[in-house]
Structures are given as structure tokens and as C-alpha cells.
Enzyme design. Structure first.
Site, PDB file in Angstrom:
ATOM      1  N   ARG A   1       0.823  -1.208   0.000  1.00 26.25           N
ATOM      2  CA  ARG A   1       0.000   0.000   0.000  1.00 26.25           C
ATOM      3  C   ARG A   1       0.858   1.259   0.000  1.00 26.25           C
ATOM      4  NH1 ARG A   1      -3.389  -0.422   5.005  1.00 26.25           N
ATOM      5  NH2 ARG A   1      -1.477  -1.407   5.689  1.00 26.25           N
TER       6      ARG A   1
ATOM      7  N   ASN B   1      -6.034  -2.966   2.593  1.00 28.36           N
ATOM      8  CA  ASN B   1      -5.938  -4.407   2.692  1.00 28.36           C
ATOM      9  C   ASN B   1      -7.335  -4.987   2.828  1.00 28.36           C
ATOM     10  OD1 ASN B   1      -3.141  -4.489   2.642  1.00 28.36           O
ATOM     11  ND2 ASN B   1      -2.922  -4.511   4.839  1.00 28.36           N
TER      12      ASN B   1
END
Length: 89
Positions: free
Chosen positions: A18, A36
């Protein structure tokens, strides 16, 4: 301007995926977010110029060095992100 919903599978959690995506997106001037999922995947929304979004999606197939990307699915959406790129949860 285009917007794409992306879903990335493989070893993409616990490898800074990320944060890496956020850096690439900001470099390309892309707005959106990444988070996530409970199933071990990463999901996101990316919006910007067609060229920038295509460049980011191509990069997502590689990911950061510790990642092992199995699949990247990108689906066009009418939902555009707010300005800037954020990491959720």
C-alpha cells in the site's frame, strides 16, 4: 480522466504494498486510495489521466521488491477519488 477499481492478489500484505502504491500514485499525480482486504488481497481506487492510470496499473503487476503479485484486476468505474492518495486501514 479515468477511474479504475483495482484488486491485487498474491503476497501483497505485509510487504509495504500500500505504501509503495501510494508513492507511485503521488509521483504520477493520481488520486485514490488503497486498503488491505481480509482475504489477503489489496483493493484500491485510482483516478487520473488515462496515461498515468495505465502506468500505475502496469506497475502494480510488479509491486514492491518483497511482493509476489499473482493477479491484478482493473475495472473502470464512474466513481472518481477525492484529490490526493490515501492508505485506508
Amino acid at each position: 480522466m479515468v477511474a479504475m477499481h483495482v484488486h491485487i492478489t498474491g503476497r501483497v500484505q505485509g510487504v509495504s504494498f500500500r505504501a509503495w502504491t501510494c508513492e507511485r500514485a503521488r509521483e504520477l499525480g493520481i488520486s485514490g486510495w488503497a486498503r488491505n482486504r481480509s482475504n489477503g488481497s489489496v483493493e484500491g481506487l485510482v483516478s487520473g489521466s488515462s496515461e498515468a492510470v495505465e502506468t500505475l496499473i502496469a506497475a502494480l503487476h510488479e509491486g514492491p521488491p518483497a511482493a509476489e503479485v499473482k493477479d491484478v484486476r482493473a475495472t473502470e468505474t464512474e466513481t472518481h477519488a477525492e484529490s490526493g492518495f490515501r492508505i485506508h486501514g
